[in-house]
Design a protein around this motif. Structure first.
Motif, PDB file in Angstrom:
ATOM      1  N   ASP A  10       2.554  19.038  25.566  1.00  0.00           N
ATOM      2  CA  ASP A  10       2.222  17.626  25.692  1.00  0.00           C
ATOM      3  C   ASP A  10       2.328  16.963  24.312  1.00  0.00           C
ATOM      4  OD1 ASP A  10       1.339  15.234  26.718  1.00  0.00           O
ATOM      5  OD2 ASP A  10      -0.782  15.800  26.688  1.00  0.00           O
ATOM      6  N   ARG A  22       0.271  25.411  24.988  1.00  0.00           N
ATOM      7  CA  ARG A  22       1.304  25.610  26.010  1.00  0.00           C
ATOM      8  C   ARG A  22       0.905  26.728  26.972  1.00  0.00           C
ATOM      9  NH1 ARG A  22       7.307  27.626  25.640  1.00  0.00           N
ATOM     10  NH2 ARG A  22       8.104  26.555  27.451  1.00  0.00           N
ATOM     11  N   ALA A  78      -0.884  16.651  22.380  1.00  0.00           N
ATOM     12  CA  ALA A  78      -1.357  17.878  21.739  1.00  0.00           C
ATOM     13  C   ALA A  78      -0.677  18.078  20.390  1.00  0.00           C
ATOM     14  CB  ALA A  78      -1.107  19.067  22.648  1.00  0.00           C
TER      15      ALA A  78
END
Length: 73
Positions: free
Chosen positions: A47, A40, A50
């Motif tokens: 996301d 982040r 991720a």
């Protein structure tokens, strides 16, 4: 996938009661902090892809600990 050793270390300390020093916890903490910075870097949010990568890293660490426990018997 570079966070797998971090999660493996945490699981080994919790499950196998391996020795943990302050320096080891510092390294784990810095590694997790770096991973969260990479996940982040802005205020746009994390996301979902991720998060999938992070969850897969945790699962690989679980498998690694599981294989180590199976090799003891």
């Amino acid at each position: 996938s570079f966070t797998t050793p971090i999660f493996t270390t945490i699981l080994a300390i919790l499950i196998f009661r391996e020795k943990s020093t302050g320096l080891r916890w510092l390294a784990v903490g810095l590694g997790l902090l770096g991973a969260f910075i990479i996940l982040r870097p802005s205020t746009a949010g994390i996301d979902p892809v991720a998060i999938y990568a992070l969850v897969s890293s945790v699962l690989i660490a679980v498998i690694s600990i599981w294989v180590k426990s199976l090799s003891r018997t």
